[in-house]
Scaffold this active site. Sequence first.
Site, PDB file in Angstrom:
ATOM      1  N   LYS A 176       1.000  -1.221  -0.081  1.00  0.00           N
ATOM      2  CA  LYS A 176       0.186   0.261  -0.017  1.00  0.00           C
ATOM      3  C   LYS A 176       0.834   1.300  -0.028  1.00  0.00           C
ATOM      4  CE  LYS A 176      -4.161  -1.836   2.144  1.00  0.00           C
ATOM      5  NZ  LYS A 176      -5.114  -1.725   3.458  1.00  0.00           N
ATOM      6  N   HIS A 244      -7.846 -13.356   1.587  1.00  0.00           N
ATOM      7  CA  HIS A 244      -7.291 -12.508   2.599  1.00  0.00           C
ATOM      8  C   HIS A 244      -7.237 -13.380   3.865  1.00  0.00           C
ATOM      9  CE1 HIS A 244      -5.953  -8.791   3.758  1.00  0.00           C
ATOM     10  NE2 HIS A 244      -6.664  -8.775   4.863  1.00  0.00           N
ATOM     11  N   ARG A 247      -3.752 -14.777   4.316  1.00  0.00           N
ATOM     12  CA  ARG A 247      -2.733 -13.601   4.828  1.00  0.00           C
ATOM     13  C   ARG A 247      -2.907 -13.682   6.317  1.00  0.00           C
ATOM     14  NH1 ARG A 247       0.011  -8.884   4.090  1.00  0.00           N
ATOM     15  NH2 ARG A 247      -0.909  -7.157   5.326  1.00  0.00           N
ATOM     16  N   HIS A 270       2.597  -3.568   7.315  1.00  0.00           N
ATOM     17  CA  HIS A 270       1.930  -2.662   8.007  1.00  0.00           C
ATOM     18  C   HIS A 270       2.373  -1.246   8.402  1.00  0.00           C
ATOM     19  CE1 HIS A 270      -0.941  -6.170   9.767  1.00  0.00           C
ATOM     20  NE2 HIS A 270      -1.305  -5.673   8.433  1.00  0.00           N
ATOM     21  N   TYR A 279      -3.361  -9.600  15.644  1.00  0.00           N
ATOM     22  CA  TYR A 279      -3.032 -10.968  15.497  1.00  0.00           C
ATOM     23  C   TYR A 279      -2.854 -11.561  16.926  1.00  0.00           C
ATOM     24  CZ  TYR A 279      -3.052 -10.256  10.789  1.00  0.00           C
ATOM     25  OH  TYR A 279      -3.496  -9.993   9.377  1.00  0.00           O
TER      26      TYR A 279
END
Length: 299
Positions: A176, A244, A247, A270, A279
């Site tokens: 991103k 997704h 991941r 991230h 997580y």
Amino acid sequence: MDSTQTIIDEFSNYLRDGRRRSQHTVRAYVTTAERFCTFLGEHLGRSVGPAEIQALKQADIRSYLAYRRADGLTNNSAARELSALRAFLKHIGGDEAQIPKIKGPKVKKGVPRPASPDDILALAEDAQESASEDWVGARDWAVLLLLYGSGLRISEALDLTGDTLPLSDTLRVTGKRGKIRIVPLLKEVREAIEHYIDLCPHIMEPEQAIFRGKRGGQLSPNLIRRVVQQTRTRLGISDKTTPHALRHSFATHLLAGGADLRSLQELLGHASLSSTQVYTAVDAAHLLDVYNNAHPRAG
């Protein structure tokens, strides 16, 4: 050599030479085929060959699944076994083979639950087996392994271009906001991508996407989502298992294996550690599930 052993040997050769499956997968699939044939021999009261397998009805296969359930087959193991059984039946009976379906495990709402490695491999293997062409199956297998094996977003995987070739043990990924990161590329994942490239009928140009659609354009994320949806329906895997989610599973399994949050943040790309900290909750929920299912005094 009897007919049962012949079809088992032919199936083994097909997996190893025709599908280039790993030794682990070949061993697991052949074990399932042997177990299935042994059950059928007792169930039908005679030796089993191609004719007997092609004549099977759903009721015969349901009897086998009930037998396996009684033998202690868990929900997590069911998907992998069903994928192996599906491959064996399709190898013997072709597209008209009776393919079993089984209801997957119930998934509680709330914290997203990681898929088990067995479910992920079953998903990828079934997607490969169900593809209309060998190169398409090899492509789907490689994409799904890449999402789980390297923790990529689906857009990151499908944006990879030919200038990343030849592959090594790491992969340069654009995430991103154009952020570049380096992720590990496991040997099995690298070999899966290379096998797809060998079979792909489209030329790999440096500026073009590696993963292609049938007409040669960049592969659409929606196509992979549709493949996963169809495959998990066939296998009875939870509908929470999306591209997704692979991941999420990558991250959760690394955390459970001892990875620290900072390293995980870098691998996932991230921007902030707070995005990665989710997580810890996922992993706690997963470990609680394991405890409740396995400990004799749990609950």
